[in-house]
Write a protein that holds these residues in place. Sequence first.
Motif, PDB file in Angstrom:
ATOM      1  N   VAL A 283      34.051  43.371  40.714  1.00  0.00           N
ATOM      2  CA  VAL A 283      34.718  42.662  41.810  1.00  0.00           C
ATOM      3  C   VAL A 283      36.018  43.396  42.095  1.00  0.00           C
ATOM      4  CG1 VAL A 283      35.688  40.489  42.654  1.00  0.00           C
ATOM      5  CG2 VAL A 283      33.762  40.457  41.025  1.00  0.00           C
ATOM      6  N   ALA A 284      36.190  43.879  43.327  1.00  0.00           N
ATOM      7  CA  ALA A 284      37.373  44.675  43.653  1.00  0.00           C
ATOM      8  C   ALA A 284      37.923  44.305  45.018  1.00  0.00           C
ATOM      9  CB  ALA A 284      37.028  46.169  43.627  1.00  0.00           C
ATOM     10  N   ASP A 285      39.218  44.495  45.180  1.00  0.00           N
ATOM     11  CA  ASP A 285      39.876  44.324  46.472  1.00  0.00           C
ATOM     12  C   ASP A 285      39.604  45.577  47.298  1.00  0.00           C
ATOM     13  OD1 ASP A 285      42.025  44.543  48.522  1.00  0.00           O
ATOM     14  OD2 ASP A 285      42.753  42.691  47.597  1.00  0.00           O
TER      15      ASP A 285
ATOM     16  N   GLU B 193      42.275  47.353  43.815  1.00  0.00           N
ATOM     17  CA  GLU B 193      42.404  46.716  42.511  1.00  0.00           C
ATOM     18  C   GLU B 193      41.062  46.134  42.054  1.00  0.00           C
ATOM     19  OE1 GLU B 193      45.357  43.764  43.204  1.00  0.00           O
ATOM     20  OE2 GLU B 193      47.047  45.137  42.949  1.00  0.00           O
ATOM     21  N   VAL B 194      40.704  46.398  40.821  1.00  0.00           N
ATOM     22  CA  VAL B 194      39.500  45.810  40.236  1.00  0.00           C
ATOM     23  C   VAL B 194      39.906  44.509  39.547  1.00  0.00           C
ATOM     24  CG1 VAL B 194      37.637  46.090  38.563  1.00  0.00           C
ATOM     25  CG2 VAL B 194      38.385  48.045  39.943  1.00  0.00           C
ATOM     26  N   LEU B 195      39.417  43.389  40.064  1.00  0.00           N
ATOM     27  CA  LEU B 195      39.804  42.080  39.531  1.00  0.00           C
ATOM     28  C   LEU B 195      39.064  41.754  38.250  1.00  0.00           C
ATOM     29  CD1 LEU B 195      39.912  39.988  42.843  1.00  0.00           C
ATOM     30  CD2 LEU B 195      41.636  41.517  41.855  1.00  0.00           C
ATOM     31  N   ALA B 196      37.827  42.187  38.153  1.00  0.00           N
ATOM     32  CA  ALA B 196      37.026  41.976  36.950  1.00  0.00           C
ATOM     33  C   ALA B 196      35.820  42.894  37.014  1.00  0.00           C
ATOM     34  CB  ALA B 196      36.593  40.517  36.824  1.00  0.00           C
ATOM     35  N   ALA B 197      35.233  43.166  35.859  1.00  0.00           N
ATOM     36  CA  ALA B 197      34.066  44.047  35.816  1.00  0.00           C
ATOM     37  C   ALA B 197      33.270  43.790  34.552  1.00  0.00           C
ATOM     38  CB  ALA B 197      34.506  45.512  35.869  1.00  0.00           C
ATOM     39  N   HIS B 198      32.021  44.181  34.593  1.00  0.00           N
ATOM     40  CA  HIS B 198      31.125  44.055  33.444  1.00  0.00           C
ATOM     41  C   HIS B 198      30.293  45.325  33.375  1.00  0.00           C
ATOM     42  CE1 HIS B 198      28.577  41.937  30.508  1.00  0.00           C
ATOM     43  NE2 HIS B 198      27.526  42.446  31.153  1.00  0.00           N
ATOM     44  N   ASN B 199      30.545  46.135  32.351  1.00  0.00           N
ATOM     45  CA  ASN B 199      29.831  47.413  32.195  1.00  0.00           C
ATOM     46  C   ASN B 199      29.894  48.228  33.493  1.00  0.00           C
ATOM     47  OD1 ASN B 199      29.017  46.532  29.598  1.00  0.00           O
ATOM     48  ND2 ASN B 199      27.179  45.566  30.443  1.00  0.00           N
ATOM     49  N   ALA B 200      31.093  48.364  34.031  1.00  0.00           N
ATOM     50  CA  ALA B 200      31.263  48.946  35.374  1.00  0.00           C
ATOM     51  C   ALA B 200      30.738  50.363  35.497  1.00  0.00           C
ATOM     52  CB  ALA B 200      32.737  48.903  35.769  1.00  0.00           C
TER      53      ALA B 200
ATOM     54  N   LEU C 105      30.216  35.662  42.298  1.00  0.00           N
ATOM     55  CA  LEU C 105      31.335  36.570  42.042  1.00  0.00           C
ATOM     56  C   LEU C 105      32.290  36.623  43.224  1.00  0.00           C
ATOM     57  CD1 LEU C 105      29.453  39.411  40.136  1.00  0.00           C
ATOM     58  CD2 LEU C 105      31.282  37.959  39.230  1.00  0.00           C
ATOM     59  N   PHE C 106      31.777  36.548  44.449  1.00  0.00           N
ATOM     60  CA  PHE C 106      32.668  36.451  45.607  1.00  0.00           C
ATOM     61  C   PHE C 106      33.514  35.185  45.511  1.00  0.00           C
ATOM     62  CE2 PHE C 106      30.100  39.405  48.467  1.00  0.00           C
ATOM     63  CZ  PHE C 106      31.149  40.274  48.692  1.00  0.00           C
ATOM     64  N   ASP C 107      32.880  34.067  45.231  1.00  0.00           N
ATOM     65  CA  ASP C 107      33.615  32.799  45.114  1.00  0.00           C
ATOM     66  C   ASP C 107      34.703  32.914  44.057  1.00  0.00           C
ATOM     67  OD1 ASP C 107      32.065  31.598  47.062  1.00  0.00           O
ATOM     68  OD2 ASP C 107      30.750  30.552  45.644  1.00  0.00           O
ATOM     69  N   TRP C 108      34.327  33.482  42.920  1.00  0.00           N
ATOM     70  CA  TRP C 108      35.316  33.647  41.847  1.00  0.00           C
ATOM     71  C   TRP C 108      36.446  34.579  42.291  1.00  0.00           C
ATOM     72  CZ3 TRP C 108      37.152  37.992  39.418  1.00  0.00           C
ATOM     73  CH2 TRP C 108      38.036  37.756  38.349  1.00  0.00           C
ATOM     74  N   GLY C 109      36.095  35.698  42.914  1.00  0.00           N
ATOM     75  CA  GLY C 109      37.103  36.669  43.307  1.00  0.00           C
ATOM     76  C   GLY C 109      38.107  36.120  44.295  1.00  0.00           C
ATOM     77  N   PHE C 110      37.637  35.370  45.277  1.00  0.00           N
ATOM     78  CA  PHE C 110      38.572  34.798  46.249  1.00  0.00           C
ATOM     79  C   PHE C 110      39.464  33.745  45.596  1.00  0.00           C
ATOM     80  CE2 PHE C 110      35.305  36.229  49.452  1.00  0.00           C
ATOM     81  CZ  PHE C 110      36.145  37.158  50.058  1.00  0.00           C
ATOM     82  N   ALA C 111      38.927  33.009  44.634  1.00  0.00           N
ATOM     83  CA  ALA C 111      39.726  31.995  43.943  1.00  0.00           C
ATOM     84  C   ALA C 111      40.695  32.622  42.942  1.00  0.00           C
ATOM     85  CB  ALA C 111      38.802  31.005  43.227  1.00  0.00           C
ATOM     86  N   ALA C 112      40.306  33.769  42.376  1.00  0.00           N
ATOM     87  CA  ALA C 112      41.109  34.390  41.323  1.00  0.00           C
ATOM     88  C   ALA C 112      42.124  35.393  41.843  1.00  0.00           C
ATOM     89  CB  ALA C 112      40.181  35.087  40.322  1.00  0.00           C
ATOM     90  N   ALA C 113      41.937  35.880  43.069  1.00  0.00           N
ATOM     91  CA  ALA C 113      42.840  36.894  43.619  1.00  0.00           C
ATOM     92  C   ALA C 113      44.282  36.418  43.559  1.00  0.00           C
ATOM     93  CB  ALA C 113      42.443  37.215  45.057  1.00  0.00           C
ATOM     94  N   GLY C 114      45.146  37.251  43.020  1.00  0.00           N
ATOM     95  CA  GLY C 114      46.548  36.900  42.859  1.00  0.00           C
ATOM     96  C   GLY C 114      46.835  36.141  41.577  1.00  0.00           C
TER      97      GLY C 114
END
Length: 427
Positions: A87-89, A94-101, A331-340
């Motif tokens: 998940v990246a901006d 910025e990479v917000l989170a990743a799994h075995n990227a 992951l989109f839902d999480w990324g928008f909620a977690a951004a910042g």
Amino acid sequence: MPAPMKQTVRRSLLVTAATSVSLALTAPVSLAAPKPSTSPSASPSATPPANMSSVGGTRLGQAGTQVALAGGAPVVPKDLTARSWIVADAESGEVLAAHNAHWRLPPASTMKMLFADTVLPKFPKTTTHKVAAKDLAGMGSGSSLVGIKENETYTVHDLWLGVFLRSGNDAVHVLSAMNGGVAETVKEMNEHAEELQALDTHAVSPDGYDAPGQVSSAYDLTLFARSGLQKKDFREYCSTVTAKFPGETKKNKKGKKVRGTFEIQNTNRLLSGDYDISQYPGIAGVKNGNTTNAGATFTGVAERGGRVLLVTVMNPAKSDHNEVYKETAKLFDWGFAAAGKVTPVGELVPPKSAERSASPSAAPASGQAGGAEDASGRPVASAVTDEGSRGMWTALGVTGGVVVLLAVGVFLVNRRWPLPDLVRRRR
């Protein structure tokens, strides 16, 4: 362009400038994993390798989920089954989170993003081509097709719609023929991947069809999407839901030759929807894929509240219908909620040309400013400003300001990230 939109676009360019400057001057260590094997294999290992690339940050080379939650940040969804995701901006990188990227896996038709980013700029969309039998030679058995016929003439615009909407390997092979052949096209794709610093990638076929040694990674696929989305035509094609495609020339009842059209629909189910999944709010592409070795793969871009995110998901273990899209949506839902609310664990690196354009003389002198590190182990020189530009002015001050901005001027002109006006059409 309305004033709010201008402000958003301006902000995205400022963020891009700050990111490019910071990346070029901090020079994170980038260790590429060993070259992929060219020996045939049925399917990838069930576990990621011990040694993976650290391009973009050391944490991205580590196995497992990488995330640095801060106060109020939501936890990463627990029911994800993909072998690899990120998940990246899209604007800041910025990479917000990743799994075995950086896990090298078969990419399926998501490899078509690299194909498009490499070949699309070469031919005006009005260019026409009459298809010969040799243009369609060498396609893999069971390939996805848009329905191109020999001895029919198509525009480049038609062919790219076939690539993006129907993932047509026939359209890919015709465009490759126009580009000097499959071998030449694959060579150029690998060269372009290296320029983008997508070092996990080794292309063997231009269409992503399973081939020994053909691999990419969630990280690299995200780089391809980010680069491609800077191109207006790329954004247009990957966001198109339905289109009319030229059919076969036939004789009507009066003996006159006529050529009709038929409708094609985008197979990206977050864009077109399906019986068990809705169109994702703010979605604007990018590309899906599915083969025996790769399983389901997908890279998507979406916008919400002025923020544009890129998500890549590779090979969910769960076999439910449309599972790759369901996990992407989570992951989109999480990324928008977690951004910042999270500390980035890495970054999407700029192309080599952007790094070369940064002026070495603009680097801060030893002992000056900086010294802090983020969760990925990278030096940082940024702070959030009251205008939300994510440290633009601080970053410019630390790195030499105007001198560095001028040094990356060419990069800014040619590297504009996804524009919100396109994305917001999909709300």
